[in-house]
Design an enzyme around this catalytic site. Structure first.
Site, PDB file in Angstrom:
ATOM      1  N   LYS A  81      -0.961  -0.885  -4.468  1.00 52.96           N
ATOM      2  CA  LYS A  81      -2.199  -0.176  -4.112  1.00 52.96           C
ATOM      3  C   LYS A  81      -1.847   1.273  -3.838  1.00 52.96           C
ATOM      4  O   LYS A  81      -0.973   1.561  -3.013  1.00 52.96           O
ATOM      5  CB  LYS A  81      -2.814  -0.843  -2.876  1.00 52.96           C
ATOM      6  CG  LYS A  81      -3.824  -0.010  -2.111  1.00 52.96           C
ATOM      7  CD  LYS A  81      -4.556  -0.862  -1.091  1.00 52.96           C
ATOM      8  CE  LYS A  81      -4.767  -0.154   0.224  1.00 52.96           C
ATOM      9  NZ  LYS A  81      -5.414  -1.023   1.230  1.00 52.96           N
ATOM     10  N   LEU A  82      -2.547   2.174  -4.530  1.00 52.13           N
ATOM     11  CA  LEU A  82      -2.333   3.605  -4.310  1.00 52.13           C
ATOM     12  C   LEU A  82      -3.439   4.141  -3.423  1.00 52.13           C
ATOM     13  O   LEU A  82      -4.624   3.928  -3.691  1.00 52.13           O
ATOM     14  CB  LEU A  82      -2.352   4.366  -5.640  1.00 52.13           C
ATOM     15  CG  LEU A  82      -1.374   3.923  -6.721  1.00 52.13           C
ATOM     16  CD1 LEU A  82      -1.495   4.850  -7.936  1.00 52.13           C
ATOM     17  CD2 LEU A  82       0.058   3.917  -6.201  1.00 52.13           C
ATOM     18  N   LYS A  83      -3.061   4.876  -2.398  1.00 58.41           N
ATOM     19  CA  LYS A  83      -4.046   5.607  -1.607  1.00 58.41           C
ATOM     20  C   LYS A  83      -4.486   6.809  -2.437  1.00 58.41           C
ATOM     21  O   LYS A  83      -3.626   7.488  -3.031  1.00 58.41           O
ATOM     22  CB  LYS A  83      -3.404   6.075  -0.295  1.00 58.41           C
ATOM     23  CG  LYS A  83      -3.127   4.934   0.682  1.00 58.41           C
ATOM     24  CD  LYS A  83      -4.438   4.373   1.205  1.00 58.41           C
ATOM     25  CE  LYS A  83      -4.201   3.406   2.361  1.00 58.41           C
ATOM     26  NZ  LYS A  83      -5.478   2.904   2.897  1.00 58.41           N
ATOM     27  N   GLU A 113     -11.176   0.491  -3.564  1.00 54.44           N
ATOM     28  CA  GLU A 113     -11.496   0.099  -2.193  1.00 54.44           C
ATOM     29  C   GLU A 113     -12.169   1.257  -1.453  1.00 54.44           C
ATOM     30  O   GLU A 113     -11.649   2.383  -1.435  1.00 54.44           O
ATOM     31  CB  GLU A 113     -10.173  -0.300  -1.516  1.00 54.44           C
ATOM     32  CG  GLU A 113     -10.289  -0.815  -0.095  1.00 54.44           C
ATOM     33  CD  GLU A 113      -8.908  -1.203   0.463  1.00 54.44           C
ATOM     34  OE1 GLU A 113      -7.957  -1.369  -0.336  1.00 54.44           O
ATOM     35  OE2 GLU A 113      -8.781  -1.328   1.684  1.00 54.44           O
ATOM     36  N   LYS A 155      -9.959  -7.733   7.155  1.00 54.26           N
ATOM     37  CA  LYS A 155      -9.013  -7.331   8.202  1.00 54.26           C
ATOM     38  C   LYS A 155      -9.518  -7.928   9.498  1.00 54.26           C
ATOM     39  O   LYS A 155     -10.571  -7.515  10.003  1.00 54.26           O
ATOM     40  CB  LYS A 155      -8.966  -5.809   8.340  1.00 54.26           C
ATOM     41  CG  LYS A 155      -8.163  -5.093   7.277  1.00 54.26           C
ATOM     42  CD  LYS A 155      -8.184  -3.604   7.526  1.00 54.26           C
ATOM     43  CE  LYS A 155      -7.479  -2.860   6.410  1.00 54.26           C
ATOM     44  NZ  LYS A 155      -7.834  -1.427   6.420  1.00 54.26           N
ATOM     45  N   ASP A 158      -7.262   2.819  -3.070  1.00 54.03           N
ATOM     46  CA  ASP A 158      -8.000   2.792  -1.804  1.00 54.03           C
ATOM     47  C   ASP A 158      -8.297   4.225  -1.372  1.00 54.03           C
ATOM     48  O   ASP A 158      -7.381   5.025  -1.179  1.00 54.03           O
ATOM     49  CB  ASP A 158      -7.153   2.097  -0.727  1.00 54.03           C
ATOM     50  CG  ASP A 158      -7.889   1.953   0.610  1.00 54.03           C
ATOM     51  OD1 ASP A 158      -9.074   2.360   0.700  1.00 54.03           O
ATOM     52  OD2 ASP A 158      -7.274   1.429   1.561  1.00 54.03           O
ATOM     53  N   SER A 202       0.855  -1.178   0.000  1.00 57.40           N
ATOM     54  CA  SER A 202       0.000   0.000   0.000  1.00 57.40           C
ATOM     55  C   SER A 202       0.893   1.229   0.000  1.00 57.40           C
ATOM     56  O   SER A 202       1.766   1.375   0.861  1.00 57.40           O
ATOM     57  CB  SER A 202      -0.884  -0.033   1.256  1.00 57.40           C
ATOM     58  OG  SER A 202      -1.687   1.114   1.330  1.00 57.40           O
ATOM     59  N   ASN A 250     -10.407   5.081   1.359  1.00 55.26           N
ATOM     60  CA  ASN A 250     -10.745   5.246   2.783  1.00 55.26           C
ATOM     61  C   ASN A 250     -11.906   6.226   2.987  1.00 55.26           C
ATOM     62  O   ASN A 250     -11.805   7.156   3.798  1.00 55.26           O
ATOM     63  CB  ASN A 250      -9.518   5.682   3.599  1.00 55.26           C
ATOM     64  CG  ASN A 250      -8.487   4.578   3.757  1.00 55.26           C
ATOM     65  OD1 ASN A 250      -7.412   4.645   3.175  1.00 55.26           O
ATOM     66  ND2 ASN A 250      -8.822   3.539   4.519  1.00 55.26           N
ATOM     67  N   GLY A 296      -4.314  -4.738   5.713  1.00 55.55           N
ATOM     68  CA  GLY A 296      -3.244  -4.531   6.681  1.00 55.55           C
ATOM     69  C   GLY A 296      -3.480  -3.273   7.478  1.00 55.55           C
ATOM     70  O   GLY A 296      -4.150  -2.344   7.012  1.00 55.55           O
ATOM     71  N   ASP A 356     -13.893  -2.237   2.524  1.00 55.27           N
ATOM     72  CA  ASP A 356     -12.994  -2.429   3.671  1.00 55.27           C
ATOM     73  C   ASP A 356     -13.767  -2.010   4.924  1.00 55.27           C
ATOM     74  O   ASP A 356     -14.412  -2.846   5.586  1.00 55.27           O
ATOM     75  CB  ASP A 356     -11.717  -1.595   3.443  1.00 55.27           C
ATOM     76  CG  ASP A 356     -10.777  -1.550   4.637  1.00 55.27           C
ATOM     77  OD1 ASP A 356     -11.116  -2.083   5.698  1.00 55.27           O
ATOM     78  OD2 ASP A 356      -9.680  -0.954   4.525  1.00 55.27           O
TER      79      ASP A 356
HETATM   80  C1  NPQ Z   1      -6.482   0.449   4.688  1.00 51.66           C
HETATM   81  N1  NPQ Z   1      -4.149   0.149   5.539  1.00 51.66           N
HETATM   82  O1  NPQ Z   1      -6.451  -0.509   3.958  1.00 51.66           O
HETATM   83  C2  NPQ Z   1      -5.444   0.683   5.768  1.00 51.66           C
HETATM   84  C3  NPQ Z   1      -5.570   1.975   6.397  1.00 51.66           C
HETATM   85  C4  NPQ Z   1      -4.565   2.473   7.352  1.00 51.66           C
HETATM   86  C5  NPQ Z   1      -2.093  -0.657   4.655  1.00 51.66           C
HETATM   87  O2  NPQ Z   1      -3.452   0.845   3.501  1.00 51.66           O
HETATM   88  C6  NPQ Z   1      -1.621   3.659  11.216  1.00 51.66           C
HETATM   89  C7  NPQ Z   1      -2.303   2.522  11.578  1.00 51.66           C
HETATM   90  C8  NPQ Z   1      -1.833   4.200   9.989  1.00 51.66           C
HETATM   91  C9  NPQ Z   1      -3.211   1.935  10.727  1.00 51.66           C
HETATM   92  C10 NPQ Z   1      -2.959   4.162   7.845  1.00 51.66           C
HETATM   93  C11 NPQ Z   1      -3.296   0.195   4.499  1.00 51.66           C
HETATM   94  C12 NPQ Z   1      -2.740   3.615   9.101  1.00 51.66           C
HETATM   95  C13 NPQ Z   1      -3.431   2.477   9.474  1.00 51.66           C
HETATM   96  C14 NPQ Z   1      -3.858   3.578   6.995  1.00 51.66           C
HETATM   97  C15 NPQ Z   1      -4.341   1.915   8.589  1.00 51.66           C
HETATM   98  O3  NPQ Z   1      -7.436   1.201   4.599  1.00 51.66           O
HETATM   99 MG    MG Z   2      -8.568   0.195   3.061  1.00 48.70          MG
END
Ligand code: NPQ
Ligand code: MG
Length: 367
Positions: A161-163, A213, A262, A188, A135, A190, A290, A238
């Site tokens: 995976k790009l945020k 996502e 998750k 992703d 990610s 969020n 993750g 998610d």
């Molecule tokens: C997700 N994780 O899939 C999360 C979101 C995320 C790996 O993209 C600190 C602790 C910072 C948990 C940032 C990935 C975080 C975190 C992003 C979880 O949406």
């Molecule tokens: Mg996510």
């Protein structure tokens, strides 16, 4: 199994680089560890809550509080203790799934260590290694993003995976496609978009992404179903998937073509397996998400990701994606894969010197 006590331990882990998402930038990981001690073994659970309620309503201090005031006392009062009794003993308490997951995982780890059985075997794993994705956070420039993605592809990651967020979506995806061609790529959000952004998100269609996502609010299943009819990129949920029941509802509504599993978000590895089973029954692919886990949480995630329905690479990255020094022996990428731990329970344990170094507080609750 008899519980002698539970330790709540706080550790602060510096991240190798800041990780930016639509909900903020993290520079350190503030982790709550749960250690249960039984007559014959000990077991570890990692609570994946963040230090603030930004990803979900849970946060580290709240998890510690609900564990010490409600969850651990309820477990102490349960007539019969094994991992499968933890969920039922905690059902009177609403929500707090990340806290519940940490406690259940610690009990499960202790039980499996007592029995000499690996978690992967207990969950029904069918692979000895799993392909891994990574990610990639929101960056301050396209150049910086391309450097990061190039490094991860060089390291062997099987999927990027790009945020994304409004203002950082079509251009970064276009740039990655132009520079790296047809690599497996997904995004992703969020929850950063609104239903009225459907036409904008359709601009991602030409890039052939594996999935998008959680574009919309976690409660907006109908909005995701509607969006899925307006874009060709498969919609993956998610934050919205908090249980096997919500997974079934999302699938039936057409809100999720793919599911991110998750364990922390859904209350533990046993519920995570139920979600896997529901998705497999509906022909919906799943992958393991993750939460910047240390080696303890990572070990368990890799075991889960070895189940047969995990058809896409997970955010099960190597230790060095996040930490210069991990709490356990590091997980190292080989040929884009991580090995599924084969030892009893989680199959890994904290390195005592590292654990001492990063711990900021411990609390022992005798039972
Ligand atoms: C997700 N994780 O899939 C999360 C979101 C995320 C790996 O993209 C600190 C602790 C910072 C948990 C940032 C990935 C975080 C975190 C992003 C979880 O949406
Ligand atoms: Mg996510």
């Amino acid at each position: 199994m008899r519980l002698e006590g539970v330790e709540l331990r706080r550790v602060t882990m510096p991240l190798v680089a800041p990780f930016r998402t639509s909900f903020g930038t993290e520079t350190t990981r503030d982790v709550l560890l749960v250690r249960v001690v039984t007559g014959a073994a000990e077991g570890w659970g990692e609570c994946v809550a963040m230090s603030g309620p930004l990803y979900s309503p849970e946060y580290t201090e709240a998890a510690a509080d609900v564990l010490r005031r409600f969850l651990i006392p309820a477990l102490a009062a349960a007539p019969r203790l094994d991992a499968y009794a933890v969920g039922p003993a905690l059902t009177p308490f609403k929500g707090h799934r990340m806290a519940k997951a940490a406690l259940e995982t610690a009990v499960l780890d202790a039980e499996l260590r007592e029995q000499g059985r690996p978690l992967a075997r207990e969950l029904g794993a069918v692979h000895e290694r799993v392909p891994c994705g990574v990610s990639v956070g929101i960056m301050s420039s396209i150049g910086e993003l391309l450097d990061a993605v190039g490094g991860y592809l060089e390291a062997g990651y099987r999927r990027i995976k790009l945020k994304i967020e409004p203002g950082w979506d079509v251009e970064p995806v276009r740039a990655v496609r132009e520079h790296f061609g047809d690599v497996p790529l997904q995004v992703d959000a969020n929850t950063a978009y609104l239903p009225s952004d459907a036409r904008h998100l359709a601009r991602l269609d030409p890039f052939g992404l594996l999935l998008i996502e959680q574009p919309l609010d976690e409660e907006d299943l109908l909005g995701h179903a509607e969006l899925a009819r307006r874009i060709s990129t498969p919609v993956c949920l998610d934050e919205s998937i908090t249980s096997a029941r919500t997974a079934a509802a999302a699938i039936t509504l057409g809100a999720a073509a793919i599911v991110n599993v998750k364990p922390g978000r859904v209350g533990g590895y046993l519920e995570a397996r139920r979600i896997h089973d529901v998705c497999v029954a509906h022909g919906v692919p799943v992958w393991c998400g993750g939460m910047l886990e240390t080696g303890l949480g990572r070990a368990a995630n890799v075991a889960l990701a070895a189940l047969p329905g995990f058809l896409l690479p997970g955010d099960t990255s190597a230790s060095d994606r996040y930490y210069r020094t991990d709490l356990t022996a590091p997980f190292v990428l080989h040929d884009g894969h991580l090995p599924v731990p084969a030892g009893p329970g989680l199959g890994v344990e904290p390195l005592p010197e590292v654990l001492r170094e990063v711990s900021t507080a411990t609390e022992w609750i005798a039972l």
